[in-house]
Design a protein around this motif. Sequence first.
Motif, PDB file in Angstrom:
ATOM      1  N   SER A 342       0.824  -1.222   0.000  1.00  0.00           N
ATOM      2  CA  SER A 342       0.000   0.000   0.000  1.00  0.00           C
ATOM      3  C   SER A 342       0.849   1.259   0.000  1.00  0.00           C
ATOM      4  CB  SER A 342      -0.932   0.001   1.221  1.00  0.00           C
ATOM      5  OG  SER A 342      -0.191  -0.047   2.434  1.00  0.00           O
ATOM      6  N   ARG A 343       2.026   1.187   0.617  1.00  0.00           N
ATOM      7  CA  ARG A 343       2.919   2.349   0.629  1.00  0.00           C
ATOM      8  C   ARG A 343       3.461   2.635  -0.764  1.00  0.00           C
ATOM      9  NH1 ARG A 343       6.477  -0.201   5.418  1.00  0.00           N
ATOM     10  NH2 ARG A 343       5.996  -1.997   4.060  1.00  0.00           N
ATOM     11  N   ALA A 344       3.714   1.580  -1.537  1.00  0.00           N
ATOM     12  CA  ALA A 344       4.175   1.768  -2.908  1.00  0.00           C
ATOM     13  C   ALA A 344       3.055   2.358  -3.761  1.00  0.00           C
ATOM     14  CB  ALA A 344       4.640   0.432  -3.488  1.00  0.00           C
ATOM     15  N   LEU A 345       1.841   1.850  -3.603  1.00  0.00           N
ATOM     16  CA  LEU A 345       0.706   2.358  -4.379  1.00  0.00           C
ATOM     17  C   LEU A 345       0.438   3.825  -4.072  1.00  0.00           C
ATOM     18  CD1 LEU A 345      -1.754  -0.664  -4.148  1.00  0.00           C
ATOM     19  CD2 LEU A 345      -0.563   0.160  -6.196  1.00  0.00           C
ATOM     20  N   GLU A 346       0.572   4.189  -2.806  1.00  0.00           N
ATOM     21  CA  GLU A 346       0.361   5.583  -2.413  1.00  0.00           C
ATOM     22  C   GLU A 346       1.354   6.497  -3.120  1.00  0.00           C
ATOM     23  OE1 GLU A 346       0.698   8.429   1.582  1.00  0.00           O
ATOM     24  OE2 GLU A 346       1.008   6.259   1.724  1.00  0.00           O
ATOM     25  N   ARG A 347       2.594   6.067  -3.188  1.00  0.00           N
ATOM     26  CA  ARG A 347       3.623   6.891  -3.824  1.00  0.00           C
ATOM     27  C   ARG A 347       3.484   6.897  -5.344  1.00  0.00           C
ATOM     28  NH1 ARG A 347       4.606   5.664   1.046  1.00  0.00           N
ATOM     29  NH2 ARG A 347       6.088   6.792   2.357  1.00  0.00           N
ATOM     30  N   LEU A 348       3.114   5.775  -5.905  1.00  0.00           N
ATOM     31  CA  LEU A 348       2.880   5.743  -7.348  1.00  0.00           C
ATOM     32  C   LEU A 348       1.728   6.670  -7.730  1.00  0.00           C
ATOM     33  CD1 LEU A 348       3.284   1.923  -8.068  1.00  0.00           C
ATOM     34  CD2 LEU A 348       4.783   3.755  -8.896  1.00  0.00           C
ATOM     35  N   ASP A 349       0.683   6.682  -6.919  1.00  0.00           N
ATOM     36  CA  ASP A 349      -0.434   7.593  -7.170  1.00  0.00           C
ATOM     37  C   ASP A 349       0.008   9.042  -7.096  1.00  0.00           C
ATOM     38  OD1 ASP A 349      -2.253   5.560  -7.583  1.00  0.00           O
ATOM     39  OD2 ASP A 349      -3.068   5.600  -5.544  1.00  0.00           O
ATOM     40  N   GLY A 350       0.829   9.358  -6.097  1.00  0.00           N
ATOM     41  CA  GLY A 350       1.311  10.727  -5.948  1.00  0.00           C
ATOM     42  C   GLY A 350       2.178  11.168  -7.112  1.00  0.00           C
ATOM     43  N   ILE A 351       3.057  10.283  -7.544  1.00  0.00           N
ATOM     44  CA  ILE A 351       3.899  10.579  -8.701  1.00  0.00           C
ATOM     45  C   ILE A 351       3.027  10.759  -9.939  1.00  0.00           C
ATOM     46  CG2 ILE A 351       5.664   9.648 -10.258  1.00  0.00           C
ATOM     47  CD1 ILE A 351       6.825   8.171  -7.810  1.00  0.00           C
ATOM     48  N   GLY A 352       2.034   9.882 -10.085  1.00  0.00           N
ATOM     49  CA  GLY A 352       1.151   9.960 -11.241  1.00  0.00           C
ATOM     50  C   GLY A 352       0.375  11.249 -11.311  1.00  0.00           C
ATOM     51  N   GLU A 353      -0.067  11.745 -10.163  1.00  0.00           N
ATOM     52  CA  GLU A 353      -0.796  13.006 -10.136  1.00  0.00           C
ATOM     53  C   GLU A 353       0.077  14.155 -10.617  1.00  0.00           C
ATOM     54  OE1 GLU A 353      -3.887  15.692  -9.627  1.00  0.00           O
ATOM     55  OE2 GLU A 353      -3.882  13.496  -9.737  1.00  0.00           O
ATOM     56  N   TRP A 354       1.332  14.147 -10.202  1.00  0.00           N
ATOM     57  CA  TRP A 354       2.272  15.183 -10.656  1.00  0.00           C
ATOM     58  C   TRP A 354       2.591  15.013 -12.136  1.00  0.00           C
ATOM     59  CZ3 TRP A 354       7.099  15.554 -12.836  1.00  0.00           C
ATOM     60  CH2 TRP A 354       7.731  16.803 -12.746  1.00  0.00           C
ATOM     61  N   MET A 355       2.819  13.766 -12.555  1.00  0.00           N
ATOM     62  CA  MET A 355       3.168  13.501 -13.953  1.00  0.00           C
ATOM     63  C   MET A 355       2.016  13.822 -14.900  1.00  0.00           C
ATOM     64  SD  MET A 355       6.319  12.410 -14.484  1.00  0.00           S
ATOM     65  CE  MET A 355       6.335  11.268 -15.881  1.00  0.00           C
ATOM     66  N   ARG A 356       0.786  13.705 -14.431  1.00  0.00           N
ATOM     67  CA  ARG A 356      -0.365  14.004 -15.277  1.00  0.00           C
ATOM     68  C   ARG A 356      -0.322  15.442 -15.775  1.00  0.00           C
ATOM     69  NH1 ARG A 356      -5.321  16.202 -14.639  1.00  0.00           N
ATOM     70  NH2 ARG A 356      -4.962  16.564 -12.413  1.00  0.00           N
ATOM     71  N   VAL A 357       0.161  16.320 -14.947  1.00  0.00           N
ATOM     72  CA  VAL A 357       0.232  17.738 -15.302  1.00  0.00           C
ATOM     73  C   VAL A 357       1.613  18.111 -15.841  1.00  0.00           C
ATOM     74  CG1 VAL A 357       0.022  20.088 -14.417  1.00  0.00           C
ATOM     75  CG2 VAL A 357      -1.498  18.283 -13.557  1.00  0.00           C
ATOM     76  N   ASN A 358       2.658  17.552 -15.246  1.00  0.00           N
ATOM     77  CA  ASN A 358       4.020  17.997 -15.547  1.00  0.00           C
ATOM     78  C   ASN A 358       4.857  16.999 -16.334  1.00  0.00           C
ATOM     79  OD1 ASN A 358       3.864  20.472 -13.813  1.00  0.00           O
ATOM     80  ND2 ASN A 358       3.549  18.936 -12.228  1.00  0.00           N
ATOM     81  N   GLY A 359       4.285  15.864 -16.689  1.00  0.00           N
ATOM     82  CA  GLY A 359       5.060  14.800 -17.316  1.00  0.00           C
ATOM     83  C   GLY A 359       5.785  15.203 -18.582  1.00  0.00           C
TER      84      GLY A 359
END
Length: 369
Positions: A342-359
């Motif tokens: 779950s800790r990995a999924l939480e961080r992947l989600d956070g990275i994904g949210e940033w990448m969605r806008v800034n990727g």
Amino acid sequence: MRNLQELIITGFLLAGFLVPFHLCAAQTSAKNIFGETKQEQEARMKWWTEARFGMFIHWGLYALPARHEWVKNRERIPDNEYQKYFELFNPDLYNPVEWARAAKKAGMKYVVITSKHHEGFCLFDSKYTDYKATNTPYGKDLLKPFVKAFRDEGLKVGFYYSLIDWHHPEYPVDSRHPMRDNKEFREQEKNRDITKYQEYLHNQVREILTMFGKIDCLFLDFSFPGEDGKGREDWQSVKLLKMIRQIQPDIIVNDRLDLLDVPGGWDFRTPEQFKPREWIQMEGKRVPWETCQTFSGSWGYHRDEATWKSVNQLLELLIDTVSKGGNLLLNVGPTARGTFDSRALERLDGIGEWMRVNGRSIRLYAGTG
């Protein structure tokens, strides 16, 4: 705010920190041992250079003890004691489609998974060993659905394969072997034949390059030449690499075959758990590189590991890596039941949210978004 952040990052990348490799390295028509020029190598690596961000997956029997992928080595566990993990391995919640979607959502463009790690356990149905997933309670090849799931999400697929094997009966005991300090065991096993292990190694690499269609990347791990070590002669590295190139001409191969001094002996450098302070160079010239990093201090699933990086730390790592011309291969260690922590999924989600806008700022110079 996010748009401003993207502009800042984009300006940072365009300010000269991130220059395409083909503009940095000296152009030459000289050919390597495979008859390939530097320009041809760059063309073969184009997708990888543009991708910038990938997922590493370390998964094996070590997920059951859940205390680091080198647990067999660190705790000097003999084969007969380690066998219980093989007999209990049953990842009933394994769903590679969920893994692939998590990687894609995080903005990753490729994946590399351990087909076999140092413990010798194979995730695929190898005909050269019984020590494989199809003989565990799970009873199925784990790589076939994995490859399909990630390809269906549009990600490039790569395999990790360990040159080291702590389970194989002909792999000579060395300084990295779990039984290295057991003098009685060393004496008993002193006649192990490295040539027989070489044949096994080459046969299995051939398998993973012929059983799953086109393979985009191969991560071989690792050489430690010298006293009580192993290097190019033990692996028959040149012969192995020639076979790899013959089977998969477009594949990209890392730098751990002990062939750094051989033209064409590697495609990219691999600093591990280390953030370079500048673009990696060889003989004064910038070269392609990829840093492999973990969310925490372990590659395999480690239940009690507490040194997890935050989303912000991981984003800083990604941005800093790309700004110096590198790729980031960020590792997840699935649980024994086949799920992401779950800790990995939480961080992947956070990275994904940033990448969605800034990727697009991560891949801007290569013309991708």
